[in-house]
Design an enzyme around this catalytic site. Structure first.
Site, mmCIF file in Angstrom:
data_model
loop_
_atom_site.group_PDB
_atom_site.id
_atom_site.type_symbol
_atom_site.label_atom_id
_atom_site.label_comp_id
_atom_site.label_asym_id
_atom_site.label_seq_id
_atom_site.Cartn_x
_atom_site.Cartn_y
_atom_site.Cartn_z
ATOM 1 N N GLY A 178 110.481 -23.679 48.336
ATOM 2 C CA GLY A 178 110.153 -25.111 47.974
ATOM 3 C C GLY A 178 111.407 -25.547 47.336
ATOM 4 O O GLY A 178 112.420 -24.992 47.537
ATOM 5 N N GLU A 197 117.989 -30.642 52.690
ATOM 6 C CA GLU A 197 118.274 -30.864 54.216
ATOM 7 C C GLU A 197 118.740 -29.544 54.868
ATOM 8 O O GLU A 197 118.385 -29.372 55.926
ATOM 9 C CB GLU A 197 119.520 -31.709 54.130
ATOM 10 C CG GLU A 197 119.964 -32.374 55.636
ATOM 11 C CD GLU A 197 118.866 -33.135 56.149
ATOM 12 O OE1 GLU A 197 118.733 -33.119 57.378
ATOM 13 O OE2 GLU A 197 118.165 -33.944 55.283
ATOM 14 N N HIS A 255 116.797 -26.817 54.422
ATOM 15 C CA HIS A 255 115.395 -26.411 54.925
ATOM 16 C C HIS A 255 114.997 -27.182 55.891
ATOM 17 O O HIS A 255 114.342 -26.713 57.059
ATOM 18 C CB HIS A 255 114.502 -26.499 53.798
ATOM 19 C CG HIS A 255 114.591 -25.547 52.439
ATOM 20 N ND1 HIS A 255 115.016 -26.454 51.300
ATOM 21 C CD2 HIS A 255 114.391 -24.373 52.535
ATOM 22 C CE1 HIS A 255 115.262 -25.154 50.452
ATOM 23 N NE2 HIS A 255 114.961 -24.205 50.901
ATOM 24 N N GLN A 272 110.659 -10.987 44.067
ATOM 25 C CA GLN A 272 112.269 -11.098 44.141
ATOM 26 C C GLN A 272 112.898 -11.536 43.102
ATOM 27 O O GLN A 272 114.168 -11.583 43.154
ATOM 28 C CB GLN A 272 112.491 -11.452 45.580
ATOM 29 C CG GLN A 272 112.373 -13.168 45.478
ATOM 30 C CD GLN A 272 112.294 -13.850 46.915
ATOM 31 O OE1 GLN A 272 111.324 -13.938 47.816
ATOM 32 N NE2 GLN A 272 113.372 -14.411 47.257
ATOM 33 N N ASP A 306 121.852 -17.509 53.449
ATOM 34 C CA ASP A 306 121.378 -16.204 52.849
ATOM 35 C C ASP A 306 121.675 -15.110 54.060
ATOM 36 O O ASP A 306 120.831 -14.534 54.489
ATOM 37 C CB ASP A 306 119.966 -16.194 52.522
ATOM 38 C CG ASP A 306 119.548 -17.259 51.299
ATOM 39 O OD1 ASP A 306 120.349 -17.082 50.530
ATOM 40 O OD2 ASP A 306 118.758 -18.231 51.453
ATOM 41 N N GLN A 362 120.300 -11.405 53.434
ATOM 42 C CA GLN A 362 118.754 -11.598 53.587
ATOM 43 C C GLN A 362 118.549 -11.855 55.228
ATOM 44 O O GLN A 362 117.484 -11.155 55.616
ATOM 45 C CB GLN A 362 118.282 -12.817 52.899
ATOM 46 C CG GLN A 362 116.520 -13.173 53.457
ATOM 47 C CD GLN A 362 116.328 -14.533 52.384
ATOM 48 O OE1 GLN A 362 115.905 -14.311 51.316
ATOM 49 N NE2 GLN A 362 116.189 -15.653 53.049
ATOM 50 N N VAL A 367 124.037 -25.670 56.077
ATOM 51 C CA VAL A 367 124.159 -27.070 56.086
ATOM 52 C C VAL A 367 124.736 -27.359 54.582
ATOM 53 O O VAL A 367 124.386 -26.808 53.698
ATOM 54 C CB VAL A 367 122.956 -27.975 56.121
ATOM 55 C CG1 VAL A 367 122.928 -29.471 55.905
ATOM 56 C CG2 VAL A 367 121.943 -27.631 57.358
ATOM 57 N N ARG A 395 119.504 -24.472 44.017
ATOM 58 C CA ARG A 395 120.143 -24.324 42.495
ATOM 59 C C ARG A 395 121.254 -25.487 42.358
ATOM 60 O O ARG A 395 121.465 -25.471 41.237
ATOM 61 C CB ARG A 395 120.858 -23.026 42.834
ATOM 62 C CG ARG A 395 119.774 -21.790 42.551
ATOM 63 C CD ARG A 395 120.373 -20.202 42.953
ATOM 64 N NE ARG A 395 119.263 -19.489 43.423
ATOM 65 C CZ ARG A 395 118.712 -18.696 42.771
ATOM 66 N NH1 ARG A 395 119.161 -18.414 41.319
ATOM 67 N NH2 ARG A 395 117.923 -17.774 43.256
HETATM 68 O O1 PAF Z 1 115.135 -17.777 51.273
HETATM 69 C C1 PAF Z 1 114.215 -17.683 50.549
HETATM 70 O O2 PAF Z 1 113.869 -19.081 50.054
HETATM 71 C C2 PAF Z 1 113.174 -16.469 50.037
HETATM 72 O O3 PAF Z 1 113.894 -15.548 49.682
HETATM 73 C C3 PAF Z 1 111.978 -16.449 51.223
HETATM 74 C C4 PAF Z 1 112.476 -15.981 52.386
HETATM 75 C C5 PAF Z 1 111.197 -17.744 51.318
HETATM 76 C C6 PAF Z 1 111.210 -15.254 50.666
HETATM 77 O O4 PAF Z 1 110.645 -15.488 49.586
#
Ligand code: PAF
Length: 272
Positions: free
Chosen positions: A22, A26, A28, A52, A141, A144, A167, A178
């Site tokens: 959430g 931009e 996302h 996490q 990320d 990730q 972006v 953040r």
């Molecule tokens: O990148 C993120 O916002 C989070 O790590 C994710 C992939 C939604 C998992 O909680």
């Protein structure tokens, strides 16, 4: 969610998925556009995943604005926003977790133990609920993204993972939820992440292939910035995330820097 997803799949619809925590920006939205182009139905999840966050990280302080997020999703043609509660996502006695063992201990994983275990577990759970054909993850990320790609490969999860480019704001700061924590001066100081990457890229462009030299140039630049504290600077193999001494193959330069209390990350890939 799973019931709706099953109905869609039985009707032959292709589901695209963007998992988020959430406070959408931009970055996302660009992931949503990538997913929408490739699918019939776009699903976005908004879930600030407790698994996490480390014991010293303040999950309650994570920025949230569901109404605004919902409006942005609607504008982007999102068919369903999946917004579960932590109680619904995790049984109180949940005891099965997914641990990726090769890539997770490095870079962000070294300073955030257990973080990627929480990410892998929630992403696998979300995949089981949303049943997507493809899911888009942002390159900001970088670690990730590679861990999710590895999980999907190693566990034969039938989801295509699509990489979404970073972006940036007009001045180069990578978009992040953040960034909202940064005060005026800190916002300016945060540009040191991108500038240090540019510095490394420029040196590389001039023929410097010694990772220690590139790294030191980045350290020198960041150490001049007030309130900037380096968590890590990794110059690593693009696939294995193992540190490299000499750049002979594609490498990922990834860094995390605290600006005041806000930990920011950024990265660039050097292609040979
Ligand atoms: O990148 C993120 O916002 C989070 O790590 C994710 C992939 C939604 C998992 O909680």
């Amino acid at each position: 969610m799973q019931q709706r997803a099953l109905e869609l799949k039985r009707a032959g619809r292709r589901i695209g998925f963007v998992p988020t925590m959430g406070f959408l920006h931009e970055g996302h939205l660009s992931l949503m556009r990538l997913a929408r182009e490739r699918c019939d139905v776009l699903v976005v999840s908004i879930f600030v995943n407790p698994a996490q966050f480390g014991p010293t990280e303040d999950i309650e302080a994570y920025p949230r604005d569901f109404r605004r997020d919902e409006a942005l999703c609607e504008r982007e043609g999102v068919a369903m926003v999946f917004y579960p509660s932590a109680e619904n996502m995790y049984a109180a006695d949940a005891s099965v977790w997914i641990d990726e063992e090769a890539l997770s201990g490095r870079l962000c994983g070294a300073s955030r133990p257990g973080h990627f275990r929480g990410v892998c577990t929630v992403v696998a759970k979300l995949f089981n609920l949303v049943l997507p054909d493809l899911a888009v993850f942002g390159e900001k990320d970088a670690q990730q993204l590679r861990i999710i790609e590895r999980m999907v490969r190693d566990l034969n999860i039938p989801v295509e993972i699509v990489r979404g480019p970073i972006v940036r704001e007009a001045d180069g700061l990578a978009m992040s939820s953040r960034n909202k924590y940064l005060s005026g001066n800190q916002r300016e100081n945060a540009l040191c992440l991108r500038r240090s990457l540019d510095q490394a890229l420029a040196l590389f462009g001039q023929g410097e292939h010694d990772a220690a030299v590139l790294r030191q140039a980045m350290v020198d630049l960041i150490e001049c910035v007030s309130e900037a504290e380096i968590d890590y600077i990794g110059i690593v193999d693009e696939r294995s995330l193992a540190a490299v001494d000499e750049i002979k193959d594609d490498v990922l330069i990834a860094l995390a820097v605290k600006i005041g209390n806000t930990r920011l990350i950024d990265n660039a890939v050097l292609h040979l």
